[in-house]
Design an enzyme around this catalytic site. Structure first.
Site, PDB file in Angstrom:
ATOM      1  N   THR A 170       0.831  -1.205   0.000  1.00 42.79           N
ATOM      2  CA  THR A 170       0.000   0.000   0.000  1.00 42.79           C
ATOM      3  C   THR A 170       0.864   1.253   0.000  1.00 42.79           C
ATOM      4  O   THR A 170       2.020   1.196   0.386  1.00 42.79           O
ATOM      5  CB  THR A 170      -0.832  -0.056   1.303  1.00 42.79           C
ATOM      6  OG1 THR A 170      -1.807  -1.044   1.135  1.00 42.79           O
ATOM      7  CG2 THR A 170      -1.471   1.252   1.680  1.00 42.79           C
ATOM      8  N   ARG A 198     -14.348  -6.862   0.799  1.00 38.30           N
ATOM      9  CA  ARG A 198     -13.505  -6.548   1.973  1.00 38.30           C
ATOM     10  C   ARG A 198     -12.987  -5.102   1.902  1.00 38.30           C
ATOM     11  O   ARG A 198     -12.525  -4.649   0.879  1.00 38.30           O
ATOM     12  CB  ARG A 198     -12.336  -7.528   2.007  1.00 38.30           C
ATOM     13  CG  ARG A 198     -11.369  -7.325   3.183  1.00 38.30           C
ATOM     14  CD  ARG A 198     -10.177  -6.471   2.803  1.00 38.30           C
ATOM     15  NE  ARG A 198      -9.157  -6.475   3.848  1.00 38.30           N
ATOM     16  CZ  ARG A 198      -8.122  -5.631   3.864  1.00 38.30           C
ATOM     17  NH1 ARG A 198      -7.979  -4.745   2.919  1.00 38.30           N
ATOM     18  NH2 ARG A 198      -7.238  -5.690   4.816  1.00 38.30           N
ATOM     19  N   GLY A 200     -10.374  -2.466   3.981  1.00 38.03           N
ATOM     20  CA  GLY A 200      -9.322  -2.440   5.006  1.00 38.03           C
ATOM     21  C   GLY A 200      -9.325  -1.146   5.789  1.00 38.03           C
ATOM     22  O   GLY A 200     -10.347  -0.455   5.921  1.00 38.03           O
ATOM     23  N   ASP A 201      -8.164  -0.805   6.306  1.00 41.51           N
ATOM     24  CA  ASP A 201      -8.017   0.397   7.136  1.00 41.51           C
ATOM     25  C   ASP A 201      -7.839   1.675   6.319  1.00 41.51           C
ATOM     26  O   ASP A 201      -8.099   2.777   6.815  1.00 41.51           O
ATOM     27  CB  ASP A 201      -6.774   0.246   8.031  1.00 41.51           C
ATOM     28  CG  ASP A 201      -5.521   0.026   7.175  1.00 41.51           C
ATOM     29  OD1 ASP A 201      -5.489  -0.971   6.419  1.00 41.51           O
ATOM     30  OD2 ASP A 201      -4.595   0.852   7.234  1.00 41.51           O
ATOM     31  N   THR A 220       0.218   1.444   7.250  1.00 40.21           N
ATOM     32  CA  THR A 220       0.204   0.329   6.307  1.00 40.21           C
ATOM     33  C   THR A 220       0.368  -0.958   7.111  1.00 40.21           C
ATOM     34  O   THR A 220       0.871  -0.931   8.226  1.00 40.21           O
ATOM     35  CB  THR A 220       1.337   0.461   5.264  1.00 40.21           C
ATOM     36  OG1 THR A 220       1.509  -0.787   4.589  1.00 40.21           O
ATOM     37  CG2 THR A 220       2.668   0.831   5.891  1.00 40.21           C
ATOM     38  N   GLY A 221      -0.057  -2.055   6.517  1.00 41.98           N
ATOM     39  CA  GLY A 221       0.041  -3.330   7.228  1.00 41.98           C
ATOM     40  C   GLY A 221      -1.254  -4.084   7.060  1.00 41.98           C
ATOM     41  O   GLY A 221      -2.010  -3.832   6.125  1.00 41.98           O
ATOM     42  N   GLY A 223      -4.773  -4.618   7.372  1.00 37.34           N
ATOM     43  CA  GLY A 223      -5.868  -3.698   7.645  1.00 37.34           C
ATOM     44  C   GLY A 223      -6.751  -4.100   8.806  1.00 37.34           C
ATOM     45  O   GLY A 223      -7.198  -3.238   9.573  1.00 37.34           O
TER      46      GLY A 223
HETATM   47  N1  ASP Z   1      -3.442  -1.788   5.007  1.00 40.95           N
HETATM   48  C1  ASP Z   1      -3.768  -2.301   3.701  1.00 40.95           C
HETATM   49  C2  ASP Z   1      -5.048  -3.088   3.785  1.00 40.95           C
HETATM   50  O1  ASP Z   1      -5.180  -3.896   4.685  1.00 40.95           O
HETATM   51  C3  ASP Z   1      -2.712  -3.161   3.157  1.00 40.95           C
HETATM   52  C4  ASP Z   1      -1.336  -2.566   3.192  1.00 40.95           C
HETATM   53  O2  ASP Z   1      -1.028  -1.716   3.989  1.00 40.95           O
HETATM   54  O3  ASP Z   1      -0.502  -2.979   2.388  1.00 40.95           O
HETATM   55  O4  ASP Z   1      -5.874  -2.964   2.915  1.00 40.95           O
END
Ligand code: ASP
Length: 302
Positions: A170, A198, A200-201, A220-221, A223
């Site tokens: 991301t 779905r 995410g965050d 990032t990470g 979600g």
């Molecule tokens: N945070 C993002 C999600 O879960 C993914 C990412 O950070 O790479 O959609």
């Protein structure tokens, strides 16, 4: 002109680098330059939008043109942004715009809402004349085909495990303008092989991004863990308590690791005082910043 600061990231995770280090560094550098260019003539919010749009256009990160694909092999993207005056805009599950971050800015500036999702958000993008997404990239399709060859039990069993194993990249940006304005944003194709629908965050203020009069944060990470922890808001609160960015980052990321394990979170932030930092509990998080006209690129995977 007084000083401005801008920072960007290309996602924290278990990187499977399909491109050279130099190409990745170059993408980070270009996004910073783009943001800085805009900052010279515009606002911190525009700098964040243009830096993110440049990352979305890179094709090598999981956002915009380079978005990874869901379980059915389709692109669906989330993005959001926020400014220190408390205004925010976000979109979720969009397929139409090439640059979802531009649509998030439209939601913030031209509608009374914060978050618009799905076909109606796509319709808004169309009506506003935004450029159309070209569809799944060759790279994303190749990755999706390769993943589909694995036994299903391996990749739908647990979303969180799958996301950790497969990597995610991301993008996000934070900026402090010369006038003291702060802005933050995030944009993503979401985690690979996510179930359709779905979210995410990244389109949720306080989770994937947050800005107030003290700090701007982009996350990032995985979600699901970031949503449940409201990580960006948490960093803003920690900063208020400890008054120092590095310590606040350390506290939030290590608490997150204790609760959710490794490979779950990366954060970048800039403060009103011009402190800038990035921290992650994953293998890598390509990120960089421009401060005092100097660019530094960090966190590139080995
Ligand atoms: N945070 C993002 C999600 O879960 C993914 C990412 O950070 O790479 O959609």
């Amino acid at each position: 002109m007084s000083e401005f600061v801008i920072a960007v990231h290309g996602g924290a995770g278990a990187w499977r680098l399909g491109v050279g280090r130099e190409a990745l560094e170059d993408v980070i550098r270009r996004a910073l330059q783009k943001g800085a260019e805009v900052m010279r003539s515009g606002s911190c919010l525009e700098a964040v939008v243009e830096a993110i749009a440049s990352l979305e256009d890179s094709g090598i990160l999981n956002a915009g043109v380079g978005s990874t694909l869901d379980y059915l092999g389709r692109v669906s993207m989330d993005a959001g942004l926020m400014r220190s005056d408390g205004r925010a805009g976000a979109v979720a599950l969009v397929t139409y715009p090439r640059n979802p971050i531009r649509l998030a800015k439209i939601v913030m500036e031209r509608t009374p809402h914060v978050l618009i999702a799905g076909p109606e958000a796509d319709e808004l993008a169309r009506r506003m004349g935004l450029e159309r997404h070209p569809g799944p990239s060759e790279r994303a399709l190749a990755k999706w085909r390769e993943l589909r060859e694995r036994p299903e039990s391996e990749w739908v069993r647990a979303r969180i495990e799958a996301a950790t194993a497969l990597g995610y990249d991301t993008v996000g940006a934070v900026a402090l303008g010369p006038d003291g304005c702060l802005a933050a944003g995030a944009s993503t194709g979401g985690v690979s092989l996510k179930l359709p629908g779905r979210i995410g965050d990244s389109p949720v203020p306080g989770a994937g991004f947050y800005a107030n009069e003290n700090i701007a944060v982009s996350a990032t990470g995985i979600g699901e863990t970031i949503l449940l922890s409201m990580s960006s808001l948490r960093l803003a609160d920690a900063y208020l308590q400890v008054g120092e960015l590095e310590e606040a980052l350390e506290r939030v990321v290590s608490d997150h690791s204790k609760r959710w394990g490794l490979n779950t979170l990366g954060l970048i932030a800039v403060t009103r005082r011009g402190e800038v930092g990035g921290r992650y509990n994953a293998e890598a998080m390509p990120w960089g910043y421009m401060k005092g006209g100097e660019i530094r690129v960090l966190g590139i995977p080995a």
